[in-house]
Design a protein around this motif. Structure first.
Motif, PDB file in Angstrom:
ATOM      1  N   SER A 762       0.729  -1.401   0.055  1.00 59.43           N
ATOM      2  CA  SER A 762       0.117  -0.045  -0.011  1.00 59.43           C
ATOM      3  C   SER A 762       0.861   1.150  -0.046  1.00 59.43           C
ATOM      4  CB  SER A 762      -1.021   0.007   1.322  1.00 59.43           C
ATOM      5  OG  SER A 762      -0.249   0.061   2.454  1.00 59.43           O
ATOM      6  N   SER A 763       2.217   1.150   0.414  1.00 57.42           N
ATOM      7  CA  SER A 763       3.111   2.336   0.602  1.00 57.42           C
ATOM      8  C   SER A 763       3.769   2.564  -0.691  1.00 57.42           C
ATOM      9  CB  SER A 763       3.870   2.243   1.810  1.00 57.42           C
ATOM     10  OG  SER A 763       4.883   1.109   1.570  1.00 57.42           O
ATOM     11  N   SER A 765       5.245   3.403  -4.398  1.00 61.12           N
ATOM     12  CA  SER A 765       4.916   4.591  -5.620  1.00 61.12           C
ATOM     13  C   SER A 765       4.420   3.662  -6.597  1.00 61.12           C
ATOM     14  CB  SER A 765       6.206   5.440  -5.840  1.00 61.12           C
ATOM     15  OG  SER A 765       7.219   4.598  -6.084  1.00 61.12           O
ATOM     16  N   GLU A 766       4.202   4.582  -7.771  1.00 59.38           N
ATOM     17  CA  GLU A 766       3.554   4.026  -8.949  1.00 59.38           C
ATOM     18  C   GLU A 766       4.567   3.066  -9.586  1.00 59.38           C
ATOM     19  OE1 GLU A 766       1.724   5.117 -13.365  1.00 59.38           O
ATOM     20  OE2 GLU A 766       1.707   6.322 -11.438  1.00 59.38           O
ATOM     21  N   LYS A 767       5.882   3.666  -9.591  1.00 62.80           N
ATOM     22  CA  LYS A 767       7.162   3.215 -10.069  1.00 62.80           C
ATOM     23  C   LYS A 767       7.528   1.849  -9.312  1.00 62.80           C
ATOM     24  CE  LYS A 767      10.959   2.954 -12.779  1.00 62.80           C
ATOM     25  NZ  LYS A 767      10.621   2.532 -14.230  1.00 62.80           N
ATOM     26  N   GLU A 768       7.529   2.042  -7.969  1.00 64.10           N
ATOM     27  CA  GLU A 768       7.989   0.958  -7.077  1.00 64.10           C
ATOM     28  C   GLU A 768       6.785  -0.333  -7.395  1.00 64.10           C
ATOM     29  OE1 GLU A 768       9.986   3.137  -3.255  1.00 64.10           O
ATOM     30  OE2 GLU A 768       7.838   3.139  -3.449  1.00 64.10           O
ATOM     31  N   SER A 769       5.631  -0.075  -7.269  1.00 67.61           N
ATOM     32  CA  SER A 769       4.572  -0.894  -7.595  1.00 67.61           C
ATOM     33  C   SER A 769       4.820  -1.865  -8.796  1.00 67.61           C
ATOM     34  CB  SER A 769       3.376  -0.419  -7.610  1.00 67.61           C
ATOM     35  OG  SER A 769       2.348  -1.183  -7.621  1.00 67.61           O
ATOM     36  N   LYS A 770       5.317  -1.107 -10.108  1.00 61.12           N
ATOM     37  CA  LYS A 770       5.505  -1.635 -11.014  1.00 61.12           C
ATOM     38  C   LYS A 770       6.749  -2.710 -11.041  1.00 61.12           C
ATOM     39  CE  LYS A 770       6.594  -0.778 -15.939  1.00 61.12           C
ATOM     40  NZ  LYS A 770       6.879   0.079 -17.059  1.00 61.12           N
ATOM     41  N   ILE A 771       7.520  -2.258 -10.247  1.00 68.26           N
ATOM     42  CA  ILE A 771       8.808  -2.978 -10.184  1.00 68.26           C
ATOM     43  C   ILE A 771       8.509  -4.274  -9.308  1.00 68.26           C
ATOM     44  CG2 ILE A 771      11.126  -3.163  -8.864  1.00 68.26           C
ATOM     45  CD1 ILE A 771      11.460  -0.225  -9.414  1.00 68.26           C
ATOM     46  N   ARG A 772       7.925  -3.953  -8.311  1.00 68.79           N
ATOM     47  CA  ARG A 772       7.358  -5.294  -7.522  1.00 68.79           C
ATOM     48  C   ARG A 772       6.360  -6.180  -8.303  1.00 68.79           C
ATOM     49  NH1 ARG A 772       6.689  -6.816  -2.210  1.00 68.79           N
ATOM     50  NH2 ARG A 772       8.585  -5.411  -1.856  1.00 68.79           N
ATOM     51  N   GLN A 773       5.539  -5.681  -9.324  1.00 69.07           N
ATOM     52  CA  GLN A 773       4.571  -6.592 -10.075  1.00 69.07           C
ATOM     53  C   GLN A 773       5.556  -7.312 -10.970  1.00 69.07           C
ATOM     54  OE1 GLN A 773       1.514  -7.333  -9.654  1.00 69.07           O
ATOM     55  NE2 GLN A 773       1.469  -6.208  -7.902  1.00 69.07           N
ATOM     56  N   GLU A 774       6.708  -6.760 -11.541  1.00 72.85           N
ATOM     57  CA  GLU A 774       7.574  -7.383 -12.660  1.00 72.85           C
ATOM     58  C   GLU A 774       8.053  -8.550 -11.811  1.00 72.85           C
ATOM     59  OE1 GLU A 774       9.990  -4.009 -13.845  1.00 72.85           O
ATOM     60  OE2 GLU A 774       8.521  -3.775 -15.498  1.00 72.85           O
TER      61      GLU A 774
END
Length: 914
Positions: A762-763, A765-774
């Protein structure tokens, strides 16, 4: 066909049902106590209590404690409206039942005696700790006769004795088997005359848990023969139990099979005291620990130390000003028992004649072997002993490439030629399965066609694997013996030492199957089966049954007692069932044992192996069943909990075993909709099964790889230790030391990790979220292919074009540093694309799990480089990241090729001359 569902959805086994029912009764009786007299609530709760008591009676009739008499006493208290008293009584019984404390006090013995205080009387008057067990009597007698039997046996028991017992009476053949299935306290069985076959008291509540018993049908057997038939069945399901037979049949009319099936046969006219004393004697003999007892006695003797080991008696420790804390930590007994002496009741491991010899013989009886040897430096050494004992240079071994590194090093020492077998890959989870039987047979037939079948000495497989895959040992042995009737089998059961103490598991162990097949192939019925089979074979069809005139049963199992049973670290055993041991293998085995065994073995470890044997003979069945139950409970909890199954997925049978290897159709032990499935049919018939105590958790949805999850989350935050990870999984195991509290702690830890992951996600950022999803995509979808064994370079092939490699020659060729070079892992593929063949000069072994990706003399494939690049474990034996792969130089391989060709030519010439 899919297996029918046979277990209730609410409980895995009757032990779980029993405990939960008593806890439910305790809660309802407490409610009854606080209910207003005469109220509607009181009437409803009272009705519930009575119904629960009725349910419990269908279970407790198979136990001495609490037993049916106590339940009836509780019903009488209910009739008298003694609500406070019954609540207290039920709470007291439940506490003792759940904790097992009733087994440490004899005060409750007479189970139909009311109002007995279940005090915690742990020791008898003379300070000897008491040990409680139960004796199963099988006889169709009246209640009055049963009551007299109980009273007579109680009168014979002396209060100061170390052992005391309760009585369980069953009046039918079926009820006797149910009691054995349900009641782990039973340590002796007395069959008095011939019981009727059918039970008259099986309730719907317990039916789901006894399907394997209900499937049996001895109803056509004359009742007079049911007693002798029951004896061997007891040994089949609970081989550790003492069995006795009481009869009026004269000795002349008793069959030899009956005489051999029982420890002792009595006649009714004989004094009951003789039976009582014989029961206690049987228990006392199993309880004996020859070496541990000798070591304890030795530690009490005043001695003068004028030999090796200053630490002996603690003399160099406790008088030291600098290491006395070491002594305080371990205690004086540890040092009093430290010695290099082999006298005074002690013994030599290398040539035992006294207490150690007897301890190993008792272990052999417990584990069902012909011979058992203690090993004090782990199963890695046990494996090397067996390989060196049975194979010589030039022999061929069929070996699972994914087996433990110790086997591969053993081949180097022995000089045998390995024919590597590939397990089927489970690429989604970056792990290997097991070796299909058809592949083993295919390799064997290739060797037969090449004229090398006579050189094949051994088949070596891991059973069970680190991840819990278990072979159909009987099917493998039978079909391989049909091709090569003198094949030696080495089953690496490092993680399977516990398996011999519960029936489903036992039937897939080397020792159990060895004895079973040995008896089977000597029978007239098998000879008839074999002749019919051969007669019906089609042209060019390979027989699946061995020739009874040629077959020899030669089976070795190595077990890490310390991994799954009670022993100090590195305590292991070698179990042997070899019809040709004395004639062919005993001398070479003892030489190998001497080669690898220290002349200064650790006596504490040997004592722990001795004591561990005692434990499994008395409570192995109960403890193993409990470890399976806890594993199943944990699987269900993670599967059912929405917070947990958001991030974690417990892998189950269908994830590990392709459908082609599951004849039963069983795909999972549990699911939320249908509950539990019985594993009996699968464990009896499927080519591979999954040990439920190995719990593999898929963690791909966390976005964290296995090694990071193990260290950052489990170890650093919760001090939870595990052995194995893969790219996207972590492995948990339950064992006989696992408690309900530890399972609860793990569940709580996973819930907290899930909460932390929620906060992290939940914390972002959009960029970090994209990296995590990858990252999640990489761990759940993009998985690297798992490489098979490539092949041995032609310089190291035993015979060109035929399976088998000279691993020893390649291994020692690398002793000369001029023969190899290092190539960085990132440069390997470009070098290979320039038409250079890379050949490994050393073992490359990621740890865990501890099997080689490359062995000396093996050609490096593109798939192997990709796999090594994708590995996330930090420990890779034989590989240095700063230097790269250690590869043979091209010039060395060319010279080796010439030498090998000349050697092969010379060998052929010799063969022609001969």
């Amino acid at each position: 066909m899919p297996e029918k569902k046979t277990i209730t959805s609410n409980h895995y086994n009757v032990a779980q049902l029993r405990v939960e029912t008593w806890n439910n009764l305790k809660n309802r009786s407490t409610k009854l106590q606080t209910s207003t007299r005469g109220s509607t609530e009181e009437k409803e709760v009272k009705k519930e209590v009575r119904e629960i008591l009725k349910e419990l009676e269908s279970i407790e009739c198979y136990f001495a404690f609490p037993g049916v008499s106590r339940l009836r006493a509780l019903n009488e208290m209910l009739d008298r409206k003694e609500h406070a008293a019954i609540s207290h009584r039920i709470a007291d019984i439940t506490k003792h039942l759940v904790s097992g404390k009733y087994r440490n006090t004899s005060d409750f013995y007479e189970e139909d005696e009311q109002g007995v205080d279940l005090s915690e009387n742990m020791e008898s008057a003379d300070g000897v700790r008491k040990n409680y067990f139960e004796v199963l009597f099988v006889e169709d007698i009246s209640q009055q006769e049963e009551h007299k039997l109980r009273r007579d046996l109680k009168d014979l028991q002396v209060s100061g004795e170390q052992f005391y017992y309760g009585i369980v009476v069953q009046r039918s053949f079926e009820d006797a088997l149910i009691a054995l299935r349900f009641n782990p306290n039973i340590q002796a069985v007395v069959i008095r005359y011939a019981p009727p076959y059918r039970s008259k008291k099986i309730s719907p509540l317990i039916k789901p848990f006894i399907q394997n018993i209900l499937k049996m049908d001895y109803s056509a057997t004359p009742q007079a023969e049911l007693g002798p038939v029951l004896g061997p069945l007891v040994k089949k399901f609970r081989p550790e139990l003492d069995t006795y037979y009481v009869t009026d049949t004269s000795l002349a009319n008793l069959k030899d099979s009956t005489l051999k099936s029982f420890r002792r046969i009595f006649y009714r006219a004989e004094d009951l005291q003789e039976l009582h004393l014989t029961i206690l004697r049987g228990i006392s003999e199993r309880y004996e620990t020859p070496f541990f007892s000798a070591l304890k006695e030795y530690s009490k003797k005043p001695t003068g130390i004028f030999h090796a080991m200053p630490i002996s008696r603690g003399n160099s420790v406790f008088k030291s000003r600098w290491i006395n804390d070491f002594g305080s930590f371990y205690g004086r007994n540890m040092f009093l028992a430290e010695t290099s002496s082999t006298t005074g009741g002690l013994d030599s491991l290398l040539q035992p004649t006294g207490s150690l010899k007897k301890a190993q013989k008792m272990a052999s009886n417990a584990y069902g072997s012909q011979h058992t040897f203690f090993v004090t430096n782990g199963t890695s050494t046990a494996n090397k002993i067996v390989v060196q004992a049975l194979v010589k240079p030039g022999d061929v071994i069929l070996i699972d490439r994914d087996c433990h590194k110790s086997h591969h090093y053993g081949l180097v020492l022995a000089g045998a030629y390995p024919v590597y077998l590939d397990s089927y890959p489970i690429e989604k989870y970056s792990m290997y399965g097991a070796v299909p039987l058809e592949q083993i047979k295919e390799k064997l037939l290739q060797l037969k066609k090449a004229g090398r079948l006579d050189l094949v000495k051994m088949l070596l497989l891991t059973n069970c694997t680190f991840d819990g895959l278990v072979y159909n040992v009987e099917r493998v042995m039978q079909e391989i013996l049909a091709i090569k009737p003198d094949m030696i089998f080495l089953w690496d059961e490092a993680w399977f030492a516990f398996a011999g103490f519960t029936y489903n598991y036992k039937q897939r162990t080397g020792m159990f199957v060895a004895k079973k097949l040995c008896d089977k192939y000597k029978s007239d019925s098998y000879r008839e089966e074999y002749e019919a089979h051969i007669k019906n074979l089609k042209k060019d069809e390979v027989s699946k049954l061995p020739n009874p005139d040629e077959v020899r049963i030669r089976v070795y199992s190595t077990q890490s007692t310390h991994k799954t049973l009670s022993s100090f670290r590195q305590g292991s055993m070698i179990h042997i069932w070899d019809e040709d041991f004395r004639r062919k293998s005993e001398n070479t085995f003892m030489e190998a044992y001497m080669t690898h065994t220290s002349t200064s073995p650790n006596y504490q470890m040997l004592a722990s192996l001795d004591v561990g044997r005692r434990q499994v003979q008395f409570e192995g069945y109960e403890l193993v069943e409990k470890s399976v139950e806890l594993a199943m409970v944990l699987r269900a909890k993670i599967n059912d909990h929405p917070k947990l199954n958001k991030y974690f997925d417990v892998l189950t049978i269908s994830d590990f075993i392709p459908e082609a290897y599951r004849e039963s159709g069983l795909s999972e032990y549990y699911n939320k909709k249908n509950g539990w499935n019985s594993m009996d049919n699968a464990w009896e018939n499927d080519e591979f099964v999954l040990d439920p105590t190995k719990i593999t958790l898929h963690i791909g949805n966390t976005g964290v790889d296995g090694d990071t999850f193990k260290n950052k989350y489990l170890m650093d935050k919760f001090n939870i230790q595990i052995n194995k990870t893969s790219r996207n999984t972590v492995l948990f195991m339950t064992n006989i030391g696992t408690t309900r509290g530890s399972v609860t702690y793990l569940t709580n830890a996973l819930l907290k990790i899930a909460d932390e992951l929620d906060r992290e996600f939940s914390s972002l950022s959009e960029k970090e979220s994209k990296i995590r999803q990858e990252r999640i995509q990489s761990l759940t979808k993009d998985y690297p292919p798992l490489p098979d064994f490539s092949y041995f370079h032609h310089s190291f092939q035993a015979v060109p074009g035929v399976p088998g490699g000279n691993i020893r020659e390649a291994f020692f060729l690398a002793y000369n540093e001029e023969n190899y070079e290092y190539i960085a892992i990132k440069d390997c593929l470009p070098v290979m694309k320039n038409d250079r063949t890379l050949v490994a000069s050393t073992f490359i072994i990621p740890y865990p799990p501890g099997f080689p990706v490359l062995v000396p003399g093996q050609v490096v494939s593109e798939e192997i480089i990709q796999f090594l690049t994708a590995l996330d474990v930090s420990e890779i034996h034989g590989y240095r990241a700063d230097l790269g792969l250690r590869i043979f130089k091209e010039g060395v391989l060319n010279r080796q090729k010439t030498a090998t060709s000349m050697g092969a030519m010379s060998g052929n010439t010799k063969k022609l001359i001969k």
